[in-house]
Scaffold this active site. Structure first.
Site, short mmCIF file in Angstrom:
data_model
loop_
_atom_site.label_atom_id
_atom_site.label_comp_id
_atom_site.label_asym_id
_atom_site.label_seq_id
_atom_site.Cartn_x
_atom_site.Cartn_y
_atom_site.Cartn_z
N ASN A 8 0.87 -1.18 0.00
CA ASN A 8 0.00 0.00 0.00
C ASN A 8 0.91 1.23 0.00
O ASN A 8 1.49 1.58 1.03
CB ASN A 8 -0.88 -0.04 1.26
CG ASN A 8 -1.71 1.22 1.43
OD1 ASN A 8 -1.80 2.04 0.52
ND2 ASN A 8 -2.32 1.36 2.60
N LYS A 10 0.16 4.24 -0.34
CA LYS A 10 -0.50 5.42 0.24
C LYS A 10 -0.29 6.65 -0.66
O LYS A 10 -0.24 6.50 -1.88
CB LYS A 10 -0.02 5.66 1.67
CG LYS A 10 -0.15 4.39 2.52
CD LYS A 10 -0.04 4.66 3.98
CE LYS A 10 -0.06 3.34 4.72
NZ LYS A 10 -0.12 3.50 6.17
N HIS A 93 -9.61 0.83 4.61
CA HIS A 93 -8.36 1.02 5.36
C HIS A 93 -8.65 1.93 6.56
O HIS A 93 -9.47 2.85 6.47
CB HIS A 93 -7.30 1.65 4.45
CG HIS A 93 -5.93 1.63 5.05
ND1 HIS A 93 -5.54 2.54 6.01
CD2 HIS A 93 -4.88 0.80 4.87
CE1 HIS A 93 -4.29 2.27 6.37
NE2 HIS A 93 -3.87 1.22 5.69
N GLU A 95 -7.10 4.33 7.74
CA GLU A 95 -6.91 5.76 7.46
C GLU A 95 -8.12 6.35 6.75
O GLU A 95 -8.43 7.54 6.92
CB GLU A 95 -5.61 5.96 6.65
CG GLU A 95 -4.39 5.72 7.53
CD GLU A 95 -3.11 5.37 6.81
OE1 GLU A 95 -3.05 5.48 5.57
OE2 GLU A 95 -2.16 4.94 7.50
N GLU A 160 -5.52 -5.36 10.40
CA GLU A 160 -4.51 -4.32 10.65
C GLU A 160 -4.83 -3.61 11.95
O GLU A 160 -5.67 -2.68 11.96
CB GLU A 160 -4.52 -3.30 9.50
CG GLU A 160 -4.21 -3.89 8.15
CD GLU A 160 -3.62 -2.84 7.23
OE1 GLU A 160 -2.47 -3.02 6.82
OE2 GLU A 160 -4.28 -1.83 6.97
N GLY A 166 2.18 2.02 10.69
CA GLY A 166 3.11 3.14 10.55
C GLY A 166 3.80 3.54 11.84
O GLY A 166 4.42 4.60 11.91
N SER A 205 3.27 -2.44 10.32
CA SER A 205 4.72 -2.41 10.53
C SER A 205 5.40 -3.74 10.21
O SER A 205 6.35 -4.12 10.89
CB SER A 205 5.04 -1.95 11.96
OG SER A 205 4.54 -0.64 12.17
#
Ligand code: PEP
Length: 245
Positions: A8, A10, A93, A95, A160, A166, A205
């Site tokens: 991904n 991003k 996701h 985010e 996730e 991250g 991560s």
């Protein structure tokens, strides 16, 4: 079942960088034991798809709208992703859930839109740090699965944990084992035998140093990789750690 290693990217990559990264992934993709997918930003999907044409590396979007077309300024429809060369799309996701207020119901509609356009969805689920601290992680993920996946479902689920994305912090192998076993049970409960065939990725991560142990956990069907997918050598090192079957 072959593991899927998905990158991904991003909001990273202008055309030249994205093309170089795609070419780097392509150069190391032959003969791997896993399936490979990269999900660049919308603006470079076409360039990346061209760079990967004829290779074993698939291309996906990072989101799509739930509708086929219309007055939705700034949004991108699943059919547009397909038209640009994508065959996959990430939906839900964290985010997007956090920054754009996406609900399970909307994610479910996006999954349907993706399927209608011929894209395979990667549906993300995962608890926040507070939800884990209060012991609600399986309940939260159970609700997300129930709300986000339509029946039938032909796609991939990515677990996730939000606090691991991250941050450099990964879930322990034991946490991943417990959650993936729970997700598998939920999938079988909802989809019967077909639920055994749905790949469940781990994301948060993952990097070359921890990939082999995370990818070795039962019911882990691959990885969704953010930061480490921006370097071809790291992404490929993770892919080499994938196990077969
Ligand atoms: C992600 O955003 O899906 C992700 C797993 O990111 P990172 O690998 O950087 O934690």
């Amino acid at each position: 079942m072959r593991q899927l290693i998905a990158g991904n990217w991003k909001m990273n990559g202008l055309r030249a960088e994205a093309t170089t990264l795609a070419q780097g992934v392509r150069a190391g993709a032959a003969g791997l034991r896993c399936d490979l997918l990269v999900c660049p930003p919308f603006t470079v999907i076409e360039a990346v798809a061209r760079a990967l044409d004829g290779s074993p590396v698939a291309v996906g979007g990072q989101d799509c709208h739930a509708l086929h077309e219309g007055a939705h300024t700034g949004d991108v429809a699943a059919a547009m992703l397909r038209d640009a060369g994508a065959t996959w799309v990430i939906v839900g996701h964290s985010e997007r859930r956090q920054n754009h207020g996406e609900t399970d119901e909307l994610v479910r509609e996006k999954v349907l839109a993706a399927a209608a356009a011929g894209l395979t969805p990667v549906v993300c689920v995962g608890e926040t740090e507070d939800q884990r601290a209060s012991g609600q992680e399986t309940e939260v993920v159970g609700w997300q699965i129930a709300g986000s996946l339509p029946k039938p479902f032909a796609g991939v689920v990515a677990y996730e944990p939000v606090w691991a994305i991250g941050t450099g912090r990964t879930a322990t192998d034991q946490d991943v084992a417990t959650m993936h076993a729970f997700i598998r049970e939920e999938l079988v409960r909802q989809f019967g035998e077909a639920g055994q065939e749905i790949r469940i990725l781990y994301g948060g991560s993952m990097r070359p140093a921890n990939a082999a142990s995370l990818l070795g956990v039962p019911h882990v069907g691959g990885g969704l990789i953010g930061g480490a997918s921006l370097k071809a050598e790291d992404f490929l090192a993770i892919a080499r750690a994938a196990r077969e079957g």
